[in-house]
Design a protein around this motif. Structure first.
Motif: not given
Length: 93
Positions: A15-17, A22-28, A79-85
């Motif tokens: 489950h990315t956003v 860009n794919h934002y991954f849940p921080a966890e 995208i709150a709580g998400h990280i992208a690369f």
């Protein structure tokens, strides 16, 4: 989806956003062992102020290769709580 750099899986989630390609991954779903703090910040007019992490895998560093919005603006609340690369991090499905 997986985010891979220097042979290591940095993040993995079903489950990315996706925002602006860009794919934002849940921080966890991100392995914190590979993240190092960075003082770098950028500003997006509609998402807000981004903070960055440097990736470190097996002694190799990739400065500011991960970013996130600690307090995204309303238009980017998904995208709150998400990280992208970026910067050579391979994101594959």
């Amino acid at each position: 989806m997986k985010a891979i750099w220097n042979g290591a899986v940095i993040a993995e989630s079903e489950h990315t956003v996706v925002v602006e390609g860009n794919h934002y991954f849940p921080a966890e779903s991100v392995n914190p062992a590979y993240l190092r703090p960075s003082s770098h910040h950028t500003v997006c007019p509609w998402k807000g102020t981004a903070s960055y992490h440097t990736l470190e895998v097996d002694g190799q560093r990739n400065p500011e290769a991960a970013w996130f919005y600690p307090e995204p603006k309303e238009a980017a609340r998904q995208i709150a709580g998400h990280i992208a690369f970026w910067k050579g991090v391979e994101v594959t499905g």
